[in-house]
Design a protein around this motif. Structure first.
Motif, mmCIF file in Angstrom:
data_model
loop_
_atom_site.group_PDB
_atom_site.id
_atom_site.type_symbol
_atom_site.label_atom_id
_atom_site.label_comp_id
_atom_site.label_asym_id
_atom_site.label_seq_id
_atom_site.Cartn_x
_atom_site.Cartn_y
_atom_site.Cartn_z
ATOM 1 N N ALA A 65 0.834 -1.209 0.000
ATOM 2 C CA ALA A 65 0.000 0.000 0.000
ATOM 3 C C ALA A 65 0.866 1.257 0.000
ATOM 4 C CB ALA A 65 -0.930 -0.007 1.212
ATOM 5 N N ILE A 66 1.895 1.296 0.822
ATOM 6 C CA ILE A 66 2.764 2.478 0.880
ATOM 7 C C ILE A 66 3.449 2.693 -0.468
ATOM 8 C CG2 ILE A 66 4.875 3.451 1.900
ATOM 9 C CD1 ILE A 66 3.980 2.070 4.555
ATOM 10 N N GLY A 67 3.949 1.621 -1.070
ATOM 11 C CA GLY A 67 4.571 1.737 -2.381
ATOM 12 C C GLY A 67 3.595 2.265 -3.419
ATOM 13 N N SER A 68 2.350 1.802 -3.348
ATOM 14 C CA SER A 68 1.320 2.285 -4.285
ATOM 15 C C SER A 68 1.038 3.764 -4.069
ATOM 16 C CB SER A 68 0.025 1.480 -4.100
ATOM 17 O OG SER A 68 0.257 0.123 -4.360
ATOM 18 N N PHE A 69 0.915 4.170 -2.818
ATOM 19 C CA PHE A 69 0.667 5.581 -2.509
ATOM 20 C C PHE A 69 1.830 6.459 -2.979
ATOM 21 C CE2 PHE A 69 -1.931 3.954 1.281
ATOM 22 C CZ PHE A 69 -3.109 3.951 0.555
ATOM 23 N N LEU A 70 3.049 5.965 -2.770
ATOM 24 C CA LEU A 70 4.223 6.730 -3.222
ATOM 25 C C LEU A 70 4.223 6.880 -4.744
ATOM 26 C CD1 LEU A 70 6.947 5.237 -0.857
ATOM 27 C CD2 LEU A 70 6.228 7.637 -0.937
ATOM 28 N N LYS A 71 3.863 5.809 -5.445
ATOM 29 C CA LYS A 71 3.833 5.881 -6.905
ATOM 30 C C LYS A 71 2.773 6.885 -7.374
ATOM 31 C CE LYS A 71 3.757 3.246 -11.132
ATOM 32 N NZ LYS A 71 3.833 1.962 -11.762
ATOM 33 N N MET A 72 1.605 6.871 -6.741
ATOM 34 C CA MET A 72 0.556 7.830 -7.098
ATOM 35 C C MET A 72 0.995 9.262 -6.817
ATOM 36 S SD MET A 72 -3.007 5.952 -5.995
ATOM 37 C CE MET A 72 -2.471 4.985 -4.579
ATOM 38 N N LEU A 73 1.702 9.451 -5.700
ATOM 39 C CA LEU A 73 2.219 10.774 -5.366
ATOM 40 C C LEU A 73 3.268 11.205 -6.383
ATOM 41 C CD1 LEU A 73 2.314 13.130 -3.305
ATOM 42 C CD2 LEU A 73 4.062 11.812 -2.065
ATOM 43 N N LYS A 74 4.125 10.258 -6.760
ATOM 44 C CA LYS A 74 5.209 10.551 -7.692
ATOM 45 C C LYS A 74 4.702 11.054 -9.038
ATOM 46 C CE LYS A 74 9.244 8.424 -9.859
ATOM 47 N NZ LYS A 74 10.056 7.210 -9.946
ATOM 48 N N VAL A 75 3.651 10.437 -9.568
ATOM 49 C CA VAL A 75 3.170 10.840 -10.888
ATOM 50 C C VAL A 75 2.511 12.220 -10.870
ATOM 51 C CG1 VAL A 75 2.919 8.475 -11.711
ATOM 52 C CG2 VAL A 75 0.933 9.642 -10.716
ATOM 53 N N GLN A 76 2.236 12.724 -9.684
ATOM 54 C CA GLN A 76 1.601 14.034 -9.579
ATOM 55 C C GLN A 76 2.575 15.149 -9.212
ATOM 56 O OE1 GLN A 76 -2.424 14.127 -7.819
ATOM 57 N NE2 GLN A 76 -1.949 12.014 -7.204
ATOM 58 N N CYS A 77 3.816 14.795 -8.961
ATOM 59 C CA CYS A 77 4.805 15.780 -8.530
ATOM 60 C C CYS A 77 5.993 15.783 -9.484
ATOM 61 C CB CYS A 77 5.335 15.443 -7.137
ATOM 62 S SG CYS A 77 4.106 15.444 -5.835
ATOM 63 N N SER A 78 6.637 16.918 -9.552
ATOM 64 C CA SER A 78 7.884 16.953 -10.306
ATOM 65 C C SER A 78 8.951 16.237 -9.484
ATOM 66 C CB SER A 78 8.288 18.404 -10.604
ATOM 67 O OG SER A 78 8.486 19.107 -9.402
ATOM 68 N N TYR A 79 10.048 15.870 -10.142
ATOM 69 C CA TYR A 79 11.089 15.040 -9.532
ATOM 70 C C TYR A 79 11.550 15.581 -8.177
ATOM 71 C CZ TYR A 79 15.476 12.515 -8.954
ATOM 72 O OH TYR A 79 16.495 11.747 -8.469
ATOM 73 N N GLY A 80 12.011 16.792 -8.139
ATOM 74 C CA GLY A 80 12.531 17.353 -6.891
ATOM 75 C C GLY A 80 11.466 17.495 -5.821
#
Length: 168
Positions: A65-80
């Protein structure tokens, strides 16, 4: 629990008496540890074993679940920005990539019970060194690169790492 409750009626055996005293001491120590951690449940061995199994299951599910949440967060944010947010949440760049990878490999797996039995560390090792398809085949009972699920379950994490490294 008293010594008299644990000794079998009519047995006058010094070895049994020592074993009983050790058992009583172990139960008393377990109760003290339970109190230290605020645990109010039973300290019976069977109850603790079942509690450990349930906790392992929750940990594995939460890791995905945490990995999934991180991936969803990642696609919505720029790299930095993403890495900054991840660090604010207590994850470094290395942990983030590992957790996302585990989520990608195990999120829709059809055999969650096997994943629970496998444990977090072995699950991560398989995720790093096998494709999602290979993991699915393994969990379906097939041999993959000389490994099958029974062998993996019987191996230590170190043995698994060595076996996975040998396939490369």
């Amino acid at each position: 629990m008293s010594k008299n409750e644990l000794i079998v009626a009519g047995v006058d055996d010094p070895i049994q008496e020592v074993a009983t005293e050790l058992l009583i001491k172990g139960v008393e120590e377990a109760k003290a540890i339970a109190q230290q951690f605020g645990y109010t449940g039973s300290v019976r061995v069977e109850v603790l074993e079942e509690s450990i199994k349930q906790s392992k299951s929750r940990v594995n599910k939460e890791l995905i679940a945490i990995g999934s949440f991180l991936k969803m967060l990642k696609v919505q944010c720029s790299y930095g920005v993403f890495l900054e947010k991840a660090e604010d949440l207590g994850f470094n760049k290395y942990a983030v990539s590992r957790m996302i990878l585990v989520a990608e490999k195990y999120s829709d797996l059809r055999a969650p019970a096997i994943l629970e039995d496998l444990g977090k560390t072995k699950a991560m090792e398989l995720a790093f060194d096998m494709s999602k398809e290979e993991i699915e085949q393994l969990f379906d009972g097939k041999d993959v690169n000389g490994l099958n699920i029974d062998k993996v379950m019987a191996m230590t994490t170190r043995e698994l790492k060595e076996a996975l490294a040998a396939k490369d």
